[in-house]
Scaffold this active site. Structure first.
Site: not given
Ligand code: THU
Length: 135
Positions: A48-49, A51, A58, A88
């Site tokens: 999204n713009a 952030y 997930e 993450c």
């Molecule tokens: N991202 C994920 O989709 N899963 C994770 O576990 C780590 C990060 C995405 C979020 C964002 O769109 C991009 O990766 C960079 O952070």
């Protein structure tokens, strides 16, 4: 049976990277979540713009599953270009809310499984629902 499903999960997660909405990071992530009842829910990252409003692949998959009444998960495959995209911290916390022993499979862009681990390994000492539900 479960090994066959692992291969399937990796392929579906890799395919889901095509759905990612990633105009800012250009980092595509796909996910395929297997419920204990045998269903698969898919997800991709959606940016999204503004952030911080963005969501990871997930959590997209997990929230889709929960919104349809599924809360017991066996495994999730997470696909990234290099196959080393660990979930993450926020996604680990959401996984542990529902399934304290689910498997986590990392996959590469072709869907090959590169790493097999689990939520208990990636989030030891998690803050879990029982802390609040047992009061
Ligand atoms: N991202 C994920 O989709 N899963 C994770 O576990 C780590 C990060 C995405 C979020 C964002 O769109 C991009 O990766 C960079 O952070």
């Amino acid at each position: 049976m479960y090994n066959e499903r692992k291969t399937e999960l990796g392929k579906i997660a890799a395919d889901m990277r095509r759905m990612s909405y990633i105009p800012y990071s250009h980092y595509a992530v796909g996910a395929a979540l297997l419920t204990k009842s045998g269903k698969i829910y898919t997800g991709c990252n959606i940016e999204n713009a503004a952030y911080p409003v963005s969501i990871c692949a997930e959590r997209t998959a997990i929230f889709k599953a929960v919104s349809e009444g599924e809360k017991d998960f066996a495994a999730i495959a997470i696909a990234t270009e290099d196959g080393l995209g660990y979930p993450c911290g926020s996604c680990r916390q959401v996984m542990s809310e529902f399934s304290s022993n689910m498997d986590i499979l990392l996959a590469d862009a072709e869907g090959n499984i590169t790493v097999e681990t689990s939520i208990s390994e990636l989030l030891p000492g998690a803050f879990t629902p029982d802390k609040l539900l047992s009061r």
